[in-house]
Structure formats: C-alpha cells, structure tokens
Write an enzyme that holds these catalytic residues in place. Structure first.
Site: not given
Ligand code: FES
Length: 211
Positions: A36, A107
């Site tokens: 990301c 994440c």
C-alpha cells in the site's frame, strides 16, 4: 453495515500507546509496505546487560489497522528480551487485537517487520549479528528498498532512483538520480548512510547525486 474492526482495534486506533520518537534511540527502523506504500517507524532502547527492551515508540503513516498493530506490538515487546521480541508474529498481534480483516493483514505485517528491523538495527550496531554474510551489491540494494522516496512515498529502488551502486574493499558508493540541491537530497543521503553503515564489513558509505 457492520463495522469491520473489533472494539480492541478501534480502542488502540483512537488511543494508540507508545506513539512518538525516541531521540538517539539504541535501535530504529522505517519499514514501507509494498502493498500500500504506507510506512511505520519503530524506535527501541535496550538495557545493555539484560538485552531487554526498556523503551519503545512508534510513528505510523499507515491506516487504522497499522496504527492499532503498532500500538499493540509496542505493548507486547516492552520489557521483553530482544530474542523474545523477535518472535512476536503478526498473528499474535492480530489475535491480541481481537482479529483484523483479512485484507488488512499486510498492515500488521508492516508493524511487526518494523519491530524486527529495529531489533536488527540494534544488533548490527552492537556487533551482535551471529551469521555475518559478506556484503554484496544485492544486499545493499535490498537495504535501499527500505529507504523511502518522500516525493512518491515509495522506496528508492522501486522508483528507480538508484543509478549505481559501487562496492569495493568495504566502501560503498551509491549514486542517486536526483539533483544535489533537491530539497530531499540531504535527508535521503542521511537515510541511505544510516541503512548501509551498520553492515559489519562496511567501513565507509558515500552518496552522490546526479547533476
Ligand atoms: Fe497501508 Fe494499512 S493500508 S498500512
């Protein structure tokens, strides 16, 4: 619609623990996510005799999951020895948070990698790395993947900013495709040196910019 985050994730996101920076930290690292483009920094102080993490802080430029995982891993790692803290997995972090949506696994990986890299940075700076492989251009390039290009938020290798890497008798020269007067040139140079210098067989690192 049901909110995809557990109460614990939301609580750590709203009130993250151990946020900030440790000036002159004993070990530190910045990790970027290839998935990301987000980043996390982890700073640790280590008790020299016991090798326990006495203080830990993090800064996140990522999403709610990343902030919550950063918060939980700092809590899990504080007071642990470096060897114990190295074994903390993203699964443990995610479990401690009451689970994360699958799509958000990267994440929590990012936060855990940040912790592991900060520990590695400490170990390299203190001569504690057991298997010492001879540094190659490939190893240098892998480290440069951890230096962010602030112009794009992606790393220097991915954004093709590295023009050349020369490695000779323990000295490394990195040539970056950016004018030397560019506003980010200085901070990039510092970050490159910070990443390469801890390698055990490197005695000198220089960074040049293209005209
Ligand atoms: Fe980037 Fe979560 S989406 S860290």
């Amino acid at each position: 619609m049901k909110f995809p985050y557990s109460e614990t994730v939301l609580e750590h996101f709203r009130r993250p623990r151990n946020v900030g920076k440790i000036e002159d930290a004993d070990g530190k690292a910045i990790e970027g996510s290839p998935a990301c483009g987000d980043m996390v920094s982890v700073y640790i102080n280590v008790e020299p005799e016991t090798k326990k993490i006495s203080d830990i802080k993090f800064e996140s430029y990522g999403c709610a999951s990343n902030i919550a995982t950063g918060s939980i891993i700092t809590e899990l790692a504080k007071g642990k020895t470096l060897d114990e803290a190295k074994k903390i997995t993203w699964k443990q972090a995610s479990d401690a948070l009451g689970g994360l949506p699958k799509i958000k696994a990267h994440c929590s990986v990012l936060a855990v990698e940040g912790l592991r890299s900060a520990i590695q940075n400490y170990e390299e700076r203190h001569g504690l790395v057991k298997e010492q492989k001879k540094t190659t251009v490939d190893i240098v390039r892998r480290r440069l993947k951890k230096v962010m290009n602030p112009i794009t938020g992606l790393d220097l290798v991915r954004t093709k900013m590295i023009k050349d890497i020369e490695l000779k008798n323990g000295t490394v020269k990195v040539v970056v495709d950016l004018p030397p007067e560019h506003q980010f040139a200085r901070s990039m140079k510092e970050e490159i040196i910070e990443k390469i210098e801890p390698l055990w067989d490197i005695t000198e690192v220089s960074v040049e910019f293209t005209e």
